[in-house]
Design a protein around this motif. Structure first.
Motif, short mmCIF file in Angstrom:
data_model
loop_
_atom_site.label_atom_id
_atom_site.label_comp_id
_atom_site.label_asym_id
_atom_site.label_seq_id
_atom_site.Cartn_x
_atom_site.Cartn_y
_atom_site.Cartn_z
N UNK A 200 27.24 25.37 -52.16
CA UNK A 200 25.96 26.01 -51.87
C UNK A 200 24.92 24.91 -51.67
N UNK A 201 24.24 24.93 -50.55
CA UNK A 201 23.22 23.93 -50.24
C UNK A 201 21.85 24.45 -50.65
N UNK A 202 21.03 23.53 -51.16
CA UNK A 202 19.65 23.88 -51.55
C UNK A 202 18.75 22.77 -51.00
N UNK A 203 17.82 23.13 -50.11
CA UNK A 203 16.95 22.14 -49.50
C UNK A 203 15.49 22.58 -49.58
N UNK A 204 14.61 21.61 -49.39
CA UNK A 204 13.18 21.89 -49.32
C UNK A 204 12.72 21.66 -47.88
N UNK A 205 12.02 22.63 -47.32
CA UNK A 205 11.59 22.56 -45.92
C UNK A 205 10.09 22.32 -45.84
N UNK A 206 9.72 21.28 -45.11
CA UNK A 206 8.30 20.99 -44.86
C UNK A 206 7.94 21.39 -43.43
N UNK A 207 7.29 22.52 -43.21
CA UNK A 207 6.73 22.79 -41.88
C UNK A 207 5.56 21.84 -41.63
N UNK A 208 5.30 21.56 -40.36
CA UNK A 208 4.08 20.85 -40.03
C UNK A 208 2.90 21.80 -40.07
N UNK A 209 1.70 21.33 -39.75
CA UNK A 209 0.55 22.24 -39.65
C UNK A 209 0.89 23.40 -38.72
N UNK A 210 0.65 24.61 -39.18
CA UNK A 210 1.14 25.79 -38.46
C UNK A 210 -0.01 26.72 -38.08
N UNK A 211 0.07 27.25 -36.87
CA UNK A 211 -0.95 28.14 -36.34
C UNK A 211 -0.66 29.57 -36.81
N UNK A 241 -0.64 22.11 -33.58
CA UNK A 241 0.20 22.69 -34.62
C UNK A 241 1.39 23.48 -34.10
N UNK A 242 2.28 23.79 -35.04
CA UNK A 242 3.48 24.56 -34.75
C UNK A 242 3.17 26.05 -34.71
N UNK A 243 3.96 26.81 -33.96
CA UNK A 243 3.90 28.26 -34.06
C UNK A 243 4.65 28.68 -35.32
N UNK A 244 4.47 29.91 -35.74
CA UNK A 244 5.15 30.39 -36.94
C UNK A 244 6.67 30.44 -36.74
N UNK A 288 5.91 16.14 -32.75
CA UNK A 288 6.23 14.76 -33.09
C UNK A 288 6.62 14.60 -34.55
N UNK A 289 7.48 13.62 -34.80
CA UNK A 289 7.84 13.24 -36.16
C UNK A 289 6.57 12.96 -36.96
#
Length: 328
Positions: A200-211, A241-244, A288-289
């Motif tokens: 079972x994988x467990x990760x943390x996700x960082x979205x960028x600034x999101x609209x 920013x990123x879309x949702x 961008x990264x």
């Protein structure tokens, strides 16, 4: 599309999916063929959500319009009994199967914006701000992960994702917020140790600034007024920013990745996942990264320098970590 996508047959839970990033993730999972249980406090459309709108039924309707399958479940993630009932419902209806949990529920957005405008420091805030930031988010993530693990461990497979942010690395918005995001990241790292042996994988996700809907509403009303230079910075960030749904595309890629166990316990930024799996946002934009100098120049208004800066020029992640190193 349900039944024929890359996630056909998978069962997912996305918390806090009536609007924002949670909605975007649920839309993409449903479009990819998964059966998606979505949660939130607002079941039916209304106008009581700070004027932003959004509801579970609206999200479900959009998922199904794309050919997906969605089960909306009204759930307050600060209420332990309601969370337990959610997982019992999934267990009963899906014969004990749960493949993906996305811990996204968060309720502190309006309170954070109010405190930032008032320039309140942590000792000036109401002490309830701790619970506002962390009861639904940090504690809620842990509780949901406990119930998810109880379904996933017997099946020897699964993926749990905590939606976090760069606030886990540096001071961001407020002290309770940053501590909560740091805790989300550490939770993924710590829980992954015991879950790894069960595949079972467990990760943390960082979205960028999101609209998100809330951000776009503030922008439309010219309400993005914060102290110092933060208003100009925030406006620039929103423009790029990123879309949702960008986070949703990232989650689908992670859920489809045959080598996901190599990523378990790690922090993953949506832009990094996009680079690895070569996808763009739903509006065609390439994000961008977060550590590339070109992006940093754009965010700080140095557009001319950004135009001539190659995208591959990046600050190494080890240097970023060293900048925030806490040992003497």
């Amino acid at each position: 599309m349900s039944g024929s996508g890359p996630l056909s047959g998978r069962v997912c839970i996305v918390t806090g999916a009536s609007r924002g990033i949670g909605k975007g993730i649920a839309l993409q999972l449903g479009e990819a063929g998964a059966t998606v249980y979505i949660t939130g406090r607002t079941l039916k459309p209304n106008t009581d959500n700070n004027g932003v709108g959004g509801s579970l039924l609206e999200t479900a309707e959009e998922i199904e319009s794309r050919g997906g399958k969605c089960i909306p479940v009204q759930c307050d993630h600060s209420n332990d009994d309601e969370v337990q009932k959610l997982f019992n419902k999934v267990k009963t209806e899906q014969n004990g199967r749960l493949d993906i949990l996305v811990n996204n529920a968060f309720s502190a957005g309006p309170a954070l914006a109010t405190n930032m405008r008032a320039e309140l420091r942590w000792w000036e805030e109401n002490v309830d701000m701790w619970d506002v930031c962390n009861r639904v988010s940090l504690r809620g993530q842990y509780l949901a992960a406990v119930y998810a693990a109880r379904l996933m461990v017997p099946a020897k497979q699964g993926l749990i994702i905590n939606v976090s942010s760069a606030g886990g690395l540096m001071h961001f918005f407020s002290v309770p917020y940053s501590i909560g995001k740091s805790g989300s990241d550490r939770m993924a790292s710590e829980c992954s140790i015991d879950l790894k042996k069960h595949n079972i994988a467990y990760v943390s996700l960082w979205p960028g600034p999101t609209r998100t809907e809330h951000v776009l509403k503030l922008q439309a009303e010219d309400s993005l007024e914060f102290p110092g230079d933060e208003t100009k910075m925030l406006s620039r960030v929103i423009e790029i920013g990123e879309t949702i749904e960008f986070s949703g595309k990232a989650v689908v890629c992670l859920a489809s990745d045959p080598n996901i166990m190599k990523k378990t316990g790690k922090i993953l930024h949506t832009a990094w996942i996009a680079d690895e799996f070569r996808f763009h946002d739903v509006n065609g934009r390439h994000h961008l990264n977060p550590f590339c100098l070109k992006r940093m120049l754009l965010m700080t208004g140095h557009t001319w320098l950004a135009s001539v800066m190659p995208e591959f020029v990046r600050i190494p992640s080890w240097l970023i970590a060293a900048m925030f190193h806490k040992f003497y």
